[in-house]
Design a protein around this motif. Structure first.
Motif, PDB file in Angstrom:
ATOM      1  N   LEU A 483     -42.519-145.464  96.006  1.00 48.75           N
ATOM      2  CA  LEU A 483     -41.501-145.045  95.063  1.00 48.75           C
ATOM      3  C   LEU A 483     -42.106-144.460  93.784  1.00 48.75           C
ATOM      4  O   LEU A 483     -41.401-143.786  93.013  1.00 48.75           O
ATOM      5  N   ALA A 484     -43.386-144.724  93.546  1.00 44.02           N
ATOM      6  CA  ALA A 484     -44.043-144.185  92.356  1.00 44.02           C
ATOM      7  C   ALA A 484     -44.574-142.770  92.571  1.00 44.02           C
ATOM      8  O   ALA A 484     -45.032-142.128  91.621  1.00 44.02           O
ATOM      9  N   ASP A 485     -44.529-142.278  93.804  1.00 43.55           N
ATOM     10  CA  ASP A 485     -44.987-140.917  94.102  1.00 43.55           C
ATOM     11  C   ASP A 485     -44.098-139.922  93.354  1.00 43.55           C
ATOM     12  O   ASP A 485     -42.866-139.948  93.484  1.00 43.55           O
ATOM     13  N   GLN A 489     -40.081-139.761  93.253  1.00 45.00           N
ATOM     14  CA  GLN A 489     -39.691-140.642  92.147  1.00 45.00           C
ATOM     15  C   GLN A 489     -38.300-140.281  91.628  1.00 45.00           C
ATOM     16  O   GLN A 489     -37.987-139.130  91.378  1.00 45.00           O
ATOM     17  N   GLY A 490     -37.462-141.300  91.487  1.00 42.26           N
ATOM     18  CA  GLY A 490     -36.127-141.103  90.962  1.00 42.26           C
ATOM     19  C   GLY A 490     -35.069-140.793  91.994  1.00 42.26           C
ATOM     20  O   GLY A 490     -33.878-140.712  91.651  1.00 42.26           O
ATOM     21  N   HIS A 507     -35.698-156.127  94.553  1.00 37.47           N
ATOM     22  CA  HIS A 507     -37.160-156.087  94.680  1.00 37.47           C
ATOM     23  C   HIS A 507     -37.776-154.796  94.150  1.00 37.47           C
ATOM     24  O   HIS A 507     -38.971-154.781  93.821  1.00 37.47           O
ATOM     25  N   TRP A 508     -37.002-153.744  94.054  1.00 37.34           N
ATOM     26  CA  TRP A 508     -37.508-152.508  93.460  1.00 37.34           C
ATOM     27  C   TRP A 508     -36.929-152.308  92.062  1.00 37.34           C
ATOM     28  O   TRP A 508     -36.811-151.181  91.568  1.00 37.34           O
ATOM     29  N   PHE A 582     -37.755-143.509 104.653  1.00 37.81           N
ATOM     30  CA  PHE A 582     -37.796-142.089 105.008  1.00 37.81           C
ATOM     31  C   PHE A 582     -37.434-141.239 103.781  1.00 37.81           C
ATOM     32  O   PHE A 582     -36.604-141.641 102.962  1.00 37.81           O
ATOM     33  N   LEU A 583     -38.065-140.058 103.723  1.00 35.32           N
ATOM     34  CA  LEU A 583     -37.653-139.038 102.775  1.00 35.32           C
ATOM     35  C   LEU A 583     -36.710-138.092 103.512  1.00 35.32           C
ATOM     36  O   LEU A 583     -37.058-137.551 104.577  1.00 35.32           O
TER      37      LEU A 583
END
Length: 617
Positions: A483-485, A489-490, A507-508, A582-583
């Protein structure tokens, strides 16, 4: 000389004459050595449960994660629950942080407050120093019961419900005895707060009707201002939630009706019997057996009644509604104890009116209230809700905690057998039974909670009561770095299960993702479908979270999709937790008609618009 509590004698406590004024004697002391011992027991058990939560590695149950998510956006209602639990979690996290323990802590502490409230209720029912001791015994049985041992580890709606149920029971008893407007208002406010905690509080109305009808009679019980003022106060407190439900088309009421009329399992006599046996286990089987055996033994043994010095010569002795009558008649308040306790009437009660006045004075005397009516009240506090839950179990099954408030009265009844409330403190009590019941309750609860620690990998996952809370933190931690990529991100997180959405939100939480429910049919079956459905807007990019390695029903509605990562965590010998992230780019709508309308490709059948292809005839 010893006497039965139900017969008159010179040892029965004499009712002091009021002469139109309130008695000057004080109530038995509530805060003493026994109360502090009870609170110490509660704190020790609270610390133990916090330790279990911390060192067992469990995360939040998905309902708890949902309550935490609700607490970030406080409203007067939510899809499946009223708002108190969200407010309680909000306050808990403000005080103790967003850790698993911080989310749970205030809810866990509510059980200690409930135990203390049970002592106050016992003192009101049995206004003697022995009655206070009975309340302490009831609180100790409550704190060590398997029901509290299990529920006490979670942030649940039962925690505030049990507290408000107990406080409302105290207020109802004092209000119907004294008929004070202030107490009726307090009773109504507490009932309203209980309804804002869980709609199970509505069953308290059955208790109130039974009590008002049985203690004062139908006319004096209901035809007065107090009960209706209490009802109005309860509705005023509940009104914001009712307004919220009306604005949302009553989702909470509909959800409550659905879960009480539908079930994944069938009902029937077996389900009803299983539910009743489960209630015995939740109370503690040894405590139940001991209470029944001691009650039967006490019925056949004469008992000395506590002396007048142990009784509270307060307004409970003779309600204010009787003061004027007692002053005018001169009999109810100043009569001999044998008259007020149900003994033979004196000559001044020869007429029918006088006998009726004597009967009313007897019914409102302290000894009659404590020795007869108080037990009827505890039955009324327990039986209606228990019967409703048994019928529910017979019709469509029921969860064991649905009748949790009924245990308040049951624990007080059990405690009255183990520590009689109307005898002198010097009379020996069966303390060995009490200690044995408490010890077996703690052992039973500990065996259930620590079963995996004891049996290890040999134990099947279904026998582990904590298995549904295991592995979530580790699984989401494995995917956390994705998620920090900057490329993702966002982006909002989309899933088709409430379980995944609630756990992802918690958790996130460091990434503060937007959580959206995949909802192609526009359903309203949970909080996220109701208020956080993914909009049917073409072109969105999202992260899709799934337990399946191929969530084709979701990914097929995106122009581009790629798996970013996978997490697998073993949570038992026969169970593992698996998550896939997944993206997904280029949302084309939940259906082809939406894509055509929003993209302007209606009627275009070129190969560049594959999502609008019509099926071949």
């Amino acid at each position: 000389m010893t006497t039965s509590p139900t017969t008159s004698s010179t040892n029965t406590p004499k009712i002091p004459s009021t002469n139109g004024q309130r008695p000057v004697h004080r109530w038995p002391r509530l805060w003493g050595r026994r109360m502090w011992m009870l609170l110490a027991l509660g704190i020790v058990l609270l610390l133990y449960r916090v330790g279990v939560v911390h060192y067992s590695g469990i995360s939040l149950f998905f309902d708890e994660a949902q309550y935490w998510d609700w607490s970030r956006d406080l409203q007067w209602g939510y899809y499946s629950k009223p708002p108190v639990i969200a407010g309680l979690v909000k306050l808990s996290t403000m005080l103790f942080g967003n850790s698993v323990e911080g989310v749970k802590l205030l809810s866990m502490a509510c059980y200690i407050a409930t135990a203390a409230a049970m002592v106050g209720l016992a003192r009101a029912l049995w206004p003697t120093t022995s009655g206070v001791r009975t309340g302490v015994v009831a609180g100790a049985l409550f704190l060590t019961a398997p029901m509290v041992g299990l529920l006490g580890m979670f942030a649940s709606t039962d925690a505030p419900l049990l507290l408000f149920w107990t406080l409302a029971a105290w207020a109802l008893w004092r209000a119907q005895v004294t008929n004070r407007i202030g107490l009726w208002l307090i009773c109504g406010i507490l009932c309203g707060l209980g309804m804002l905690s869980k709609y199970t509080m509505a069953a308290f109305a059955l208790t109130a009707l039974w009590t008002l009808w049985g203690v004062q009679g139908p006319k004096r019980g209901l035809v007065r201002v107090g009960p209706w003022l209490a009802l109005a106060a309860a509705l005023v407190v509940l009104s914001p939630n009712l307004v919220w439900n009306a604005q949302m088309d009553f989702p909470t009421l509909q959800h409550t009706a659905d879960i009480t009329t539908r079930s994944d399992r069938d009902g029937g006599p077996v389900s009803a019997l299983t539910f009743l046996l489960g209630q015995v286990l939740m109370l503690g089987p040894i405590a139940v057996l001991a209470g029944l055996w001691l009650y039967r033994r006490a019925r056949n043994e004469p008992r000395e009644v506590a002396g007048a010095s142990q009784w509270a010569a307060s307004s409970q002795m003779l309600p204010p509604s009787q003061w004027a009558a007692s002053t005018q008649q001169g009999a109810p308040s100043s009569a001999a104890p044998s008259t007020l306790m149900g003994g033979a009437p004196s000559t001044q009660f020869g007429s029918a009116d006088a006998r009726q006045q004597r009967a009313r004075a007897t019914r409102t005397s302290a000894y009659y209230l404590a020795s007869v009516t108080s037990y009827r009240f505890l039955v009324a506090l327990s039986v209606p809700l228990m019967l409703v839950a048994v019928v529910q179990a017979f019709v469509a099954d029921a969860h064991l905690n649905w009748a949790a408030p009924a245990t308040v009265g049951l624990f007080l009844l059990l405690a009255s057998s183990m520590s009689a409330p109307l005898v002198p403190l010097s009379v020996p009590r069966p303390n060995k039974w009490l200690w044995f019941a408490m010890a077996t309750n703690l052992l039973l609860t500990g065996a259930v909670i620590h079963a995996r620690d004891i049996l290890g990998d040999r134990m099947p996952s279904k026998a582990d009561v904590l298995v549904r809370m295991r592995g979530w933190e580790a699984a989401f931690a494995q995917l956390d770095s994705l998620l920090a990529d900057p490329r993702v991100q966002g982006l909002p997180v989309v899933a088709d299960k409430r379980l995944l959405l609630t756990q992802a939100a918690y958790h996130w939480r460091a990434h503060q993702p937007t959580i959206m429910a995949w909802n192609p049919k526009g359903l309203r079956q949970d909080h996220y479908q109701l208020q956080h459905s993914m909009p049917n807007t073409v072109g969105q990019d999202v992260l899709v979270l799934s337990e399946s390695p191929q969530p084709d029903a979701i990914l097929a509605r995106f122009a581009f999709k790629r798996e970013l990562g996978r997490a697998v965590v073993s949570v038992g010998s026969d169970r593992q937790l698996e998550l896939h992230l997944f993206l997904a780019r280029g949302f084309v709508g939940y259906d082809n008609a939406t894509y055509e309308e929003q993209s302007g490709t209606a009627g275009d059948q070129s190969e560049d618009t594959p999502f609008t292809e019509r099926p071949k005839p």
